[in-house]
Each structure stands twice: as structure tokens, then as C-alpha cells.
Design an enzyme around this catalytic site. Sequence first.
Site, PDB file in Angstrom:
ATOM      1  N   PRO A   1      12.888  98.119  46.166  1.00 25.97           N
ATOM      2  CG  PRO A   1      10.784  97.208  46.634  1.00 25.97           C
ATOM      3  CD  PRO A   1      12.184  97.301  47.168  1.00 25.97           C
ATOM      4  CB  CYS A   2      11.590 102.647  47.809  1.00 28.10           C
ATOM      5  SG  CYS A   2      13.298 103.191  47.833  1.00 28.10           S
ATOM      6  NE  ARG A   3      16.058 106.699  45.054  1.00 26.75           N
ATOM      7  CZ  ARG A   3      15.973 107.996  45.254  1.00 26.75           C
ATOM      8  NH1 ARG A   3      15.285 108.741  44.422  1.00 26.75           N
ATOM      9  NH2 ARG A   3      16.582 108.551  46.276  1.00 26.75           N
TER      10      ARG A   3
END
Lengths: 148, 111
Positions: free
Chosen positions: A102-104
Site C-alpha cells: 500500500p505504500c503508493r
Amino acid sequence: KESKLCDTFEEPLDTFLEDKSMLENTVEERTTWEYHVMYNQSYSVPTLHFNAWRSDGALLSLEEVWGRALKCYRGSLEDDKWTVLTQQEHPILRRPFYTLHPCRTAEFLESLKEKSSNILITWLSTFGPVVGLLLDFQYGRSVASANH
Amino acid sequence: TEPQTTDPIGSETPKSEKTDKTKIEIRLKANGNATNYMKKKKWAVDPDKKISSIMEFVKKNVMKGEVEKSAFLYVNQSFAPAPDQIVKNLYECYGTDGKLVLHYCKTQAWG
């Protein structure tokens, strides 16, 4: 031939073949996919956790999941395959689930937030298809913001 | 007229009618923060064309150097139709004034 399906995992969300005699004649492989939408507190975004099983109860490997990703996404997934799709412990069920990292997600949703009245649907319609979760095209009817 | 290079989703037509055999007019617009965008926005496509082919088309024509990204398409700038969905269904549901407007977004989505 005893089916091992009932022994290997708990409550599937999909129904699966219970008549074993059908399994012998079919050449088509039937897979069961289970999806969970979780809120990731570190990144403050929704994330998609999922698993997929063959009809014999075996979990699909990461390679097999990749193999099923639609071609239109493959180019962008190829490069950092192993950081994009990972296997992690489900925060509640405490067993391994695949998840799209989910980092972006927050950055991605930023560009769509203004126009969407339901960012969860916007998010799910974007990320779901990559891992086999397709929404009916009419879902989008209620999503446009009032200002559109 | 503009030069036609690879034009897999069809060429420009001034009008389209709502019959099964006729092409459907779509407008491809860049989402708010896109840095590159296609000058030509008006396209005519076969009604049974899939969204995935339009995604590929946008990727080729807008993101020439950026093969590692995907192009995402949105109706009403808020909903991404499934890649196997066909233009005809989307036009009937979301079309206005004889055309279907699709916004493309090429922000990196994963990692």
C-alpha cells in the site's frame, strides 16, 4: 476419493464443488478467491488482502497469482513484482494472505479524491481487477461527486 | 488531418449514431495531474472494444518511455471499469451528449 476441502481451510466466501464425481471429468481448473478489505493504519489507506485455492485445497503460489494478473497490468507489475505483491499475516485472522503493497496508494488516491464521492469504490475499482476482483460497471453510478 | 501512426482504436469521426454497428465516440482526457497528455481527444471505437485495449492504447501513446506504469481509465473521474468491460455497455450507462468521456490516470499505483 475423499475431498480434503473441509479440512484445509475455514469458511470460504465462495461455494465450491461438493459433488466429487464432477471433478474427475472436468478439465477446467476451478479456483476459489477470497478477498478482504482492510484498513492499513500505517499508511492510512484501504488494502486488499486475498487468497486463492485450487479445487484440491492447495493455495496458489505467488507465481501462479502473477500468472493470472491481467495483461494490461503486467507491464507495470513486472519490474518490482516481489515488492508489489507480497504475502503477509492477516491482521485479524493471523494467517498468510496475499496483498498489494500500500505504500503508493495514498498518493494515487490523492489525484482522484476530489472527484469521487466514495473513495473506497474508486480504490476498489482500481486495485481489485489486478487480482481478479471485478466490479459490475454500474457500481460507478453513485460515485461521482456532487460537484462534477 | 493528423498523421495516422498505429491507430488501433480507430480514427476520428465527426458524429456517431447510437446503433449497434456504428462506432462509439469517446473522449480521452488526462486526469488532473497528468504531465503528458494526448493532443487528440476525440476517438471512434467499435462498440465491442474492451477497456483493456484502450488502456493499452493510452499506455502506448502517452507513456512511451514509461513501460513500467499502467494507464488507468475512469468514468466520471471516479470509477475504473473492469478491463474486460466493453465500450458499448459503458456508453449506455455513462454516455452523455452522444459520447463517452474517459479520463486516464498514469500515477504509479503500487509498490
